[in-house]
Enzyme design. Structure first.
Site, PDB file in Angstrom:
ATOM      1  N   GLU A   7     -50.096 -56.312 -36.689  1.00 50.92           N
ATOM      2  CA  GLU A   7     -51.511 -56.166 -37.071  1.00 50.92           C
ATOM      3  C   GLU A   7     -51.537 -55.235 -38.277  1.00 50.92           C
ATOM      4  O   GLU A   7     -51.434 -54.016 -38.133  1.00 50.92           O
ATOM      5  CB  GLU A   7     -52.309 -55.558 -35.908  1.00 50.92           C
ATOM      6  N   CYS A  27     -59.215 -50.743 -41.075  1.00 51.50           N
ATOM      7  CA  CYS A  27     -58.363 -51.815 -41.615  1.00 51.50           C
ATOM      8  C   CYS A  27     -59.181 -52.984 -42.163  1.00 51.50           C
ATOM      9  O   CYS A  27     -58.749 -53.663 -43.082  1.00 51.50           O
ATOM     10  CB  CYS A  27     -57.408 -52.317 -40.538  1.00 51.50           C
TER      11      CYS A  27
HETATM   12  P1  NAD Z   1     -49.348 -44.748 -39.386  1.00 49.64           P
HETATM   13  O1  NAD Z   1     -48.726 -43.945 -40.474  1.00 49.64           O
HETATM   14  O2  NAD Z   1     -50.010 -44.056 -38.257  1.00 49.64           O
HETATM   15  O3  NAD Z   1     -48.222 -45.721 -38.863  1.00 49.64           O
HETATM   16  C1  NAD Z   1     -48.486 -46.620 -37.818  1.00 49.64           C
HETATM   17  C2  NAD Z   1     -47.449 -46.404 -36.728  1.00 49.64           C
HETATM   18  O4  NAD Z   1     -46.168 -46.784 -37.226  1.00 49.64           O
HETATM   19  C3  NAD Z   1     -47.347 -44.954 -36.268  1.00 49.64           C
HETATM   20  O5  NAD Z   1     -47.246 -44.931 -34.870  1.00 49.64           O
HETATM   21  C4  NAD Z   1     -46.091 -44.467 -36.963  1.00 49.64           C
HETATM   22  O6  NAD Z   1     -45.426 -43.458 -36.229  1.00 49.64           O
HETATM   23  C5  NAD Z   1     -45.242 -45.719 -37.045  1.00 49.64           C
HETATM   24  N1  NAD Z   1     -44.351 -45.754 -38.194  1.00 49.64           N
HETATM   25  C6  NAD Z   1     -44.565 -45.275 -39.434  1.00 49.64           C
HETATM   26  N2  NAD Z   1     -43.503 -45.534 -40.235  1.00 49.64           N
HETATM   27  C7  NAD Z   1     -42.598 -46.188 -39.478  1.00 49.64           C
HETATM   28  C8  NAD Z   1     -41.300 -46.741 -39.716  1.00 49.64           C
HETATM   29  N3  NAD Z   1     -40.713 -46.632 -40.917  1.00 49.64           N
HETATM   30  N4  NAD Z   1     -40.683 -47.365 -38.698  1.00 49.64           N
HETATM   31  C9  NAD Z   1     -41.260 -47.478 -37.499  1.00 49.64           C
HETATM   32  N5  NAD Z   1     -42.490 -46.981 -37.205  1.00 49.64           N
HETATM   33  C10 NAD Z   1     -43.148 -46.348 -38.175  1.00 49.64           C
HETATM   34  O7  NAD Z   1     -50.421 -45.703 -39.926  1.00 49.64           O
HETATM   35  P2  NAD Z   1     -50.523 -46.328 -41.311  1.00 49.64           P
HETATM   36  O8  NAD Z   1     -49.354 -47.206 -41.538  1.00 49.64           O
HETATM   37  O9  NAD Z   1     -50.914 -45.319 -42.323  1.00 49.64           O
HETATM   38  O10 NAD Z   1     -51.826 -47.211 -40.948  1.00 49.64           O
HETATM   39  C11 NAD Z   1     -52.662 -47.600 -41.898  1.00 49.64           C
HETATM   40  C12 NAD Z   1     -52.480 -49.078 -42.115  1.00 49.64           C
HETATM   41  O11 NAD Z   1     -52.659 -49.764 -40.906  1.00 49.64           O
HETATM   42  C13 NAD Z   1     -53.471 -49.646 -43.072  1.00 49.64           C
HETATM   43  O12 NAD Z   1     -52.811 -50.556 -43.910  1.00 49.64           O
HETATM   44  C14 NAD Z   1     -54.439 -50.381 -42.175  1.00 49.64           C
HETATM   45  O13 NAD Z   1     -55.096 -51.443 -42.822  1.00 49.64           O
HETATM   46  C15 NAD Z   1     -53.533 -50.836 -41.088  1.00 49.64           C
HETATM   47  N6  NAD Z   1     -54.277 -51.061 -39.852  1.00 49.64           N
HETATM   48  C16 NAD Z   1     -54.349 -52.314 -39.380  1.00 49.64           C
HETATM   49  C17 NAD Z   1     -55.090 -52.567 -38.238  1.00 49.64           C
HETATM   50  C18 NAD Z   1     -55.221 -53.931 -37.657  1.00 49.64           C
HETATM   51  O14 NAD Z   1     -55.739 -54.035 -36.555  1.00 49.64           O
HETATM   52  N7  NAD Z   1     -54.782 -54.981 -38.336  1.00 49.64           N
HETATM   53  C19 NAD Z   1     -55.737 -51.508 -37.598  1.00 49.64           C
HETATM   54  C20 NAD Z   1     -55.610 -50.234 -38.123  1.00 49.64           C
HETATM   55  C21 NAD Z   1     -54.867 -50.007 -39.253  1.00 49.64           C
END
Ligand code: NAD
Length: 464
Positions: free
Chosen positions: A215, A249
């Site tokens: 997602e 998102c």
């Molecule tokens: P984040 O930094 O919290 O990362 C998400 C999760 O992935 C966390 O639990 C983090 O610990 C883990 N993570 C980070 N880097 C990692 C890696 N290299 N390997 C494994 N796990 C890892 O969140 P974010 O990425 O900043 O989230 C923002 C993004 O998420 C935006 O692009 C947003 O659009 C997207 N998003 C999508 C949805 C959806 O439902 N489609 C919902 C919310 C956010």
């Protein structure tokens, strides 16, 4: 590599595997009982949930209620209502060629599921998939984001207090811990977050051929074209954009306007932002904060683009970033190359809709597409030609709160979907079963084979 930590994670996963193998999670009454516990959490701990989100995102109760509790509760209500029918055998037709026989699809849980969730809606984006996974009969390891630390601590406490840890357990940790966790073998991985980390999650899943849902996000366009009730349209766009300070998102990432409407719409945007958040949004209790300094700095670097029509103020100490509107933006501007994920609204003007459609078709597929129009031809043209995870016509964000619509991305915005039945099915292997009776056979299916007469071929094609 931290050997002790790795061992700890392996033990956590092994405990879930053992519990799953015991078969208890397949029992319908056991699963219903677990869903009931989520309901008690929501009723008894609402205040703590509000407080955690206030700490993490400076978010007010009403926004947290709408974005986190209401959606989670309505997903839970639907799961409780439908769990029996969704778990049951789903009968399908058996072609005459296979008679006498019956065929059905039997949903079965995958086993141990890893759910990795992000910080922007840390409560609902952790618990909606977790509830669906438990309802489908899996055991769960939940890894929320390290950035939303207050909500993560609350989840550790609440899940720890209410559930047997062999069924569901919350692991608190950052990127290194998540990578270590991903070295264990899971039966399903459900990841919500940015596309960059998705590469590493998918690579880890590939090592064990673990199925997964991604997602993700992306730049969700919002097109305003030929609308008589402009006031209502602008209100809905501004609400969707600045809800949770733009950290959604499916927030409208940028606005596409006809040149002829630009002046009027921009003045309405200005008035609406003032109505929603006062002339001093920093003091408005309805306006959230940016998650951390790193994101605030990333957002401030986007201000170098175009002209600031409104806002552009930020404060590193309080993590405040004002609602900001930018024009003088082109498709090639740096702000148009990455998801904004914050309270900046770039505005691009166009002459005709085909120009917009062609540009959108050449770009990565967004998670959501918003179209405000009174014109059915334009509506059909846009929906029919631009691919996106979902579409909402004449509103923003609301389509994902309908649990009867599967929610997910396509291409760069993700793969797979959840919410409602789609969520239950995502966490279920849909096993195909055919049951036949012994005895009745037609000889032509067994060797030695004879050349088939054409009449027989025609008959087989007809009944097959
Ligand atoms: P984040 O930094 O919290 O990362 C998400 C999760 O992935 C966390 O639990 C983090 O610990 C883990 N993570 C980070 N880097 C990692 C890696 N290299 N390997 C494994 N796990 C890892 O969140 P974010 O990425 O900043 O989230 C923002 C993004 O998420 C935006 O692009 C947003 O659009 C997207 N998003 C999508 C949805 C959806 O439902 N489609 C919902 C919310 C956010």
């Amino acid at each position: 590599m931290d050997v002790d930590e790795k061992k700890r994670f392996e033990n956590i996963v092994a405990a879930k595997q053992d519990f799953f193998s015991s078969g208890r999670t397949k029992d319908l009454s056991f699963r219903k009982e677990q869903l009931g516990k989520f309901s008690v959490i929501f009723e008894k701990h609402e205040k703590e949930i509000f407080e955690a989100l206030k700490k993490d995102l400076g978010r007010c109760q009403s926004e947290t209620y709408l974005a986190e509790l209401l959606s989670t509760k309505s997903e839970l209500a639907l799961l409780c209502k439908k769990i029996t029918s969704w778990s049951a055998k789903r009968k399908v037709t058996t072609p005459m060629l296979h008679w006498p026989a019956s065929s059905y699809i039997q949903p079965e849980p995958y086993g141990v599921v890893l759910i990795i969730s992000p910080w922007n809606y840390p409560f609902s984006l952790s618990l909606i998939p977790a509830m669906a996974a438990v309802a489908a009969g899996n055991t769960v390891v939940l890894k929320p984001s390290e950035y939303s630390a207050a909500t993560t601590s609350l989840l550790v406490k609440l899940i720890g207090d209410y559930f047997d840890s062999s069924l569901i357990e919350v692991v608190d940790g950052g990127v290194d811990e998540t990578k270590l966790l991903l070295e264990s073998k899971f039966d399903y991985i459900f990841y919500t977050g940015g596309p960059a980390a998705a590469h590493s999650v998918m690579a880890a899943a590939a090592k064990n051929l673990t199925p997964l849902t991604l997602e993700l996000g992306g730049k969700s366009p919002c097109i305003l074209h030929n609308v008589s009730n402009l006031q209502s349209a602008v209100k809905r766009i501004i609400w969707g954009k600045f809800f949770n300070a733009g950290q959604t998102c499916v927030a409208p990432d940028y606005l596409l306007l006809r040149f002829s409407e630009k002046k009027l719409v921009l003045s309405m945007i200005y008035e609406t932002i003032k109505d929603f958040y006062t002339a001093s949004p920093k003091d408005s209790r309805s306006y959230s904060r940016i998650i951390n300094l790193r994101h605030l700095k990333r957002l401030s670097s986007l201000l170098q683009d175009g002209n600031i029509l409104l806002g552009g103020d930020f404060d590193e100490e309080s993590l405040y970033f004002s609602p900001t509107v930018l024009d003088g933006i082109t498709w090639d501007s740096p702000i148009m190359q990455e998801e904004v994920f914050g309270p900046l609204l770039p505005v691009i003007c166009y002459e005709n809709i085909s120009e917009v459609i062609n540009e959108l078709k050449s770009r990565p597929k967004p998670l959501a597409l918003y179209l405000f129009t009174d014109n059915d031809d334009v509506k059909n043209q846009v929906i029919g030609s631009v691919s996106s995870g979902g579409v909402c016509v004449n509103d923003t964000v609301l389509h994902l709160s309908n649990p009867f619509l599967p929610f997910g991305g396509v291409g760069n915005s993700g793969m797979g979907a959840y919410h409602g039945k789609a969520g239950f099915d995502t966490f279920s292997h849909l096993k195909s079963v055919m049951e036949r009776k012994l005895g009745f056979d037609v000889d032509f299916r067994f060797p030695p084979y004879e050349n088939m007469p054409s009449l027989l071929k025609k008959l087989l094609a007809f009944i097959g």
